[in-house]
Design an enzyme around this catalytic site. Structure first.
Site, PDB file in Angstrom:
ATOM      1  N   HIS A  63       0.840  -1.201   0.000  1.00 56.44           N
ATOM      2  CA  HIS A  63       0.000   0.000   0.000  1.00 56.44           C
ATOM      3  C   HIS A  63       0.875   1.251   0.000  1.00 56.44           C
ATOM      4  O   HIS A  63       0.609   2.207  -0.737  1.00 56.44           O
ATOM      5  CB  HIS A  63      -0.928  -0.030   1.217  1.00 56.44           C
ATOM      6  N   ASP A 105      -6.168   1.919  -2.057  1.00 54.06           N
ATOM      7  CA  ASP A 105      -6.844   1.537  -0.817  1.00 54.06           C
ATOM      8  C   ASP A 105      -7.626   0.243  -0.992  1.00 54.06           C
ATOM      9  O   ASP A 105      -7.614  -0.631  -0.118  1.00 54.06           O
ATOM     10  CB  ASP A 105      -7.770   2.661  -0.350  1.00 54.06           C
TER      11      ASP A 105
END
Length: 139
Positions: A63, A105
């Site tokens: 991420h 996300d």
């Protein structure tokens, strides 16, 4: 200190992307993001260094890499549109920056959900002082 900073950022950013990301995490893992992932391992939370401690922490590493690729979009504060549909997260924005941040996300939330069985309480509120090993991989 890291934990206090993370909580402060979450409180300030509840209207922004961090709140949206937290909702995605909750949807995919069943865990409240702020209490379960805000200071987990070496990469879940603000910043990151060293080697990911387990597959869940590696999701956060990936991420961070994704956010690095979309850094010009201010990923930590960019609002985007998304919805939950039949267990899936659907990013629905025509703006390229918003769409890219949402996809970062989304992928991380899916990864955390797929690895929720690797979640280990010993890495919750993990001190960054233990994150001194060289990174196992680059972004």
């Amino acid at each position: 200190m890291r934990t206090l900073w993370i909580v402060a950022v979450w409180l300030v950013g509840v209207e922004g992307n961090l709140y949206q990301f937290g909702k995605m995490i909750k949807n995919k893992t069943g865990k409240p993001a702020m209490f379960s992932y805000s200071a987990y391992g070496c990469y879940c939370g603000w910043g990151g260094q060293g080697k990911p401690q387990d597959p869940s922490d590696r999701c956060c590493f990936l991420h961070d890499c994704c956010y690095t690729r979309v850094n010009n979009c201010s990923p930590k504060m960019t609002l985007y549109s998304y919805r939950f549909e039949n267990g899936d997260i659907i990013c629905g924005d025509n703006d390229p920056c918003r769409k890219a941040v949402c996809e970062c996300d989304r992928e991380a939330a899916i990864c955390l959900g797929e690895n929720v069985n690797t979640y280990d309480e010993k890495y919750r509120f993990y001190s960054s002082s233990y994150c001194t090993e060289e990174e196992s991989e680059k972004c």
